[in-house]
Design an enzyme around this catalytic site. Structure first.
Site, mmCIF file in Angstrom:
data_model
loop_
_atom_site.group_PDB
_atom_site.id
_atom_site.type_symbol
_atom_site.label_atom_id
_atom_site.label_comp_id
_atom_site.label_asym_id
_atom_site.label_seq_id
_atom_site.Cartn_x
_atom_site.Cartn_y
_atom_site.Cartn_z
ATOM 1 N N THR A 121 0.925 -1.243 -0.026
ATOM 2 C CA THR A 121 -0.057 0.011 -0.102
ATOM 3 C C THR A 121 0.886 1.296 0.029
ATOM 4 O O THR A 121 1.932 1.176 0.342
ATOM 5 C CB THR A 121 -0.792 0.047 1.239
ATOM 6 O OG1 THR A 121 -1.552 1.366 1.531
ATOM 7 C CG2 THR A 121 -0.226 -0.213 2.600
ATOM 8 N N ASP A 122 0.238 2.292 -0.431
ATOM 9 C CA ASP A 122 0.942 3.743 -0.390
ATOM 10 C C ASP A 122 1.075 4.276 0.967
ATOM 11 O O ASP A 122 1.703 5.132 1.537
ATOM 12 C CB ASP A 122 0.395 4.774 -1.331
ATOM 13 C CG ASP A 122 -1.085 5.025 -1.097
ATOM 14 O OD1 ASP A 122 -1.490 4.219 -0.188
ATOM 15 O OD2 ASP A 122 -1.363 5.954 -1.625
ATOM 16 N N GLU A 123 0.168 3.574 1.786
ATOM 17 C CA GLU A 123 0.371 4.017 3.348
ATOM 18 C C GLU A 123 1.538 3.787 3.727
ATOM 19 O O GLU A 123 1.818 4.322 5.125
ATOM 20 C CB GLU A 123 -1.122 3.554 4.199
ATOM 21 C CG GLU A 123 -2.294 4.004 3.471
ATOM 22 C CD GLU A 123 -3.567 3.769 4.321
ATOM 23 O OE1 GLU A 123 -3.398 3.599 5.399
ATOM 24 O OE2 GLU A 123 -4.515 3.120 3.755
ATOM 25 N N TYR A 148 -1.659 -0.690 11.181
ATOM 26 C CA TYR A 148 -1.679 -1.148 9.880
ATOM 27 C C TYR A 148 -0.563 -0.966 8.743
ATOM 28 O O TYR A 148 0.041 -1.862 8.432
ATOM 29 C CB TYR A 148 -3.127 -0.783 9.206
ATOM 30 C CG TYR A 148 -3.271 -0.964 7.702
ATOM 31 C CD1 TYR A 148 -2.787 -2.313 7.337
ATOM 32 C CD2 TYR A 148 -3.365 0.136 6.705
ATOM 33 C CE1 TYR A 148 -2.935 -2.692 5.905
ATOM 34 C CE2 TYR A 148 -3.318 -0.100 5.417
ATOM 35 C CZ TYR A 148 -2.992 -1.401 4.828
ATOM 36 O OH TYR A 148 -3.109 -1.632 3.556
ATOM 37 N N LYS A 152 2.357 -3.442 7.415
ATOM 38 C CA LYS A 152 2.592 -3.691 5.993
ATOM 39 C C LYS A 152 4.005 -2.969 5.363
ATOM 40 O O LYS A 152 4.660 -3.518 4.378
ATOM 41 C CB LYS A 152 1.621 -2.540 5.047
ATOM 42 C CG LYS A 152 0.164 -3.229 5.070
ATOM 43 C CD LYS A 152 -0.021 -4.604 4.471
ATOM 44 C CE LYS A 152 0.572 -4.819 2.955
ATOM 45 N NZ LYS A 152 0.326 -6.097 2.495
#
Length: 332
Positions: A121-123, A148, A152
């Site tokens: 993810t870009d998060e 989260y 990741k």
């Protein structure tokens, strides 16, 4: 090609399985999914039985993962705990699935010398200021802001370490916010669509200024297939469709497409730890692999998504009351 898809009963994973089987008639797919709240076996209904196998199981189960990986050519790793709000309430499932589960997969592909593509993810990069011209690239430093995104980020680092230390044949992709068919109705876009279809006003979190780089799930999965076919081992590719839109603008577009006044919504409490802006620079995958998104206008992608939820009420209506009750408890 024999493909093992982890988390293949989830939103993005199930759409990937459908795309792969449709576009590659000689391929077979095995899905492993734990069927937590975000996984739904109905997402895989109607797939050809001679080319598709479903296994309910946990990616942290080393013996099961070893067996499944030994029988496949490539692993596409979608499985993850992925809801920011849930990670703030109970971080452990995120550590277990996103880090320990990824470790189990890495050890299995290492043992059996199999190809791996890891979905992220870009998060992991944190967030950007609203007026910052910068976009995330594969050179951006990691700066996760929730359990989260931190887990990741940890899984990404594990993949890179196994590539460098043990020669594992892996690629990574970090994608921006997906929308489209089969997305759980707790998520922003399907929640608003299903509210309107239920004659309830949709909800805007806080001021609605938060910006996401929206991409239709089919475009994401087309990019993943391109990476599997042509990506360079050890490389990371960022997937985005230049779809930066504020939440308020997205909600107003949904209302317009569903023939409602643009101000027909309720303002509710903002989400805790709500990142301000994500934005992807997809130049690398466009330049090196020739990938381009099909849904370059979010309006056309949202129309397709609205049509799907309108025509699949039997899929989401049984979940609706419970989801809204949870949000009501939080004033959202």
């Amino acid at each position: 090609m024999s493909v093992l898809v982890t988390g293949g009963a989830g939103f993005i994973g199930s759409n990937f399985v459908r795309s792969l089987l449709a576009e590659q008639p000689d391929s077979t797919v095995t899905v492993i999914d734990k069927l937590t709240y975000a996984g739904n076996k109905q997402n895989l209904d109607g797939l050809p039985e001679d080319r598709f196998t479903f296994v309910q199981g946990d990616i942290c189960d080393a013996k099961l993962i070893d067996k499944l990986v030994s029988d496949t050519d490539i692993v596409v790793h979608f499985a993850a705990e992925s809801h920011n709000d849930n990670s703030l309430r109970e971080p452990w499932p995120f550590v277990e699935t996103n880090i320990v589960g990824t470790y189990r997969i890495l050890e299995a592909v290492r043992k059996h010398d199999k190809r791996l593509h890891h979905i992220s993810t870009d998060e992991v990069f944190g967030d950007l200021e609203l007026d910052d011209p910068t976009k995330f690239s594969d050179k951006t430093a990691y700066n996760p802001s929730s359990p989260y995104s931190a887990t990741k980020a940890g899984s990404d680092h594990l993949v890179r370490a196994w590539v460098r230390s043990f020669g594992v044949k892996a690629t990574i992709s970090n994608c921006s916010n997906n929308y489209g068919p089969y997305q759980h109705i707790e998520k922003f876009i399907p929640r608003q669509i299903t509210n309107i279809l239920s004659d309830q006003k949709p909800k805007l979190y806080g001021s609605g200024q938060n910006v996401r780089d929206w991409i239709h799930v089919d475009d994401h999965n087309d990019a993943v297939l391109k990476i599997i076919e042509s990506g360079k081992i050890g490389e990371t590719y960022l997937i985005g469709a230049n779809g930066e839109k504020g939440n308020k603008e997205v909600l107003e577009t949904i209302l317009e497409l569903m023939d409602k006044p643009k101000d027909w919504f309720e303002v509710v409490n903002d989400r805790p730890g709500h990142d301000m802006r994500y934005a992807i620079d997809a130049t690398k995958i466009e330049r090196e692999l020739g990938w381009r998104p099909k849904y370059t206008d979010i309006k056309s992608g949202l129309k397709q998504t609205i049509d799907w939820y309108t025509n699949h009420k039997d899929w989401w209506q049984p979940l609706k009351d419970a989801v809204e009750a949870k949000y009501l408890e939080k004033g959202q």
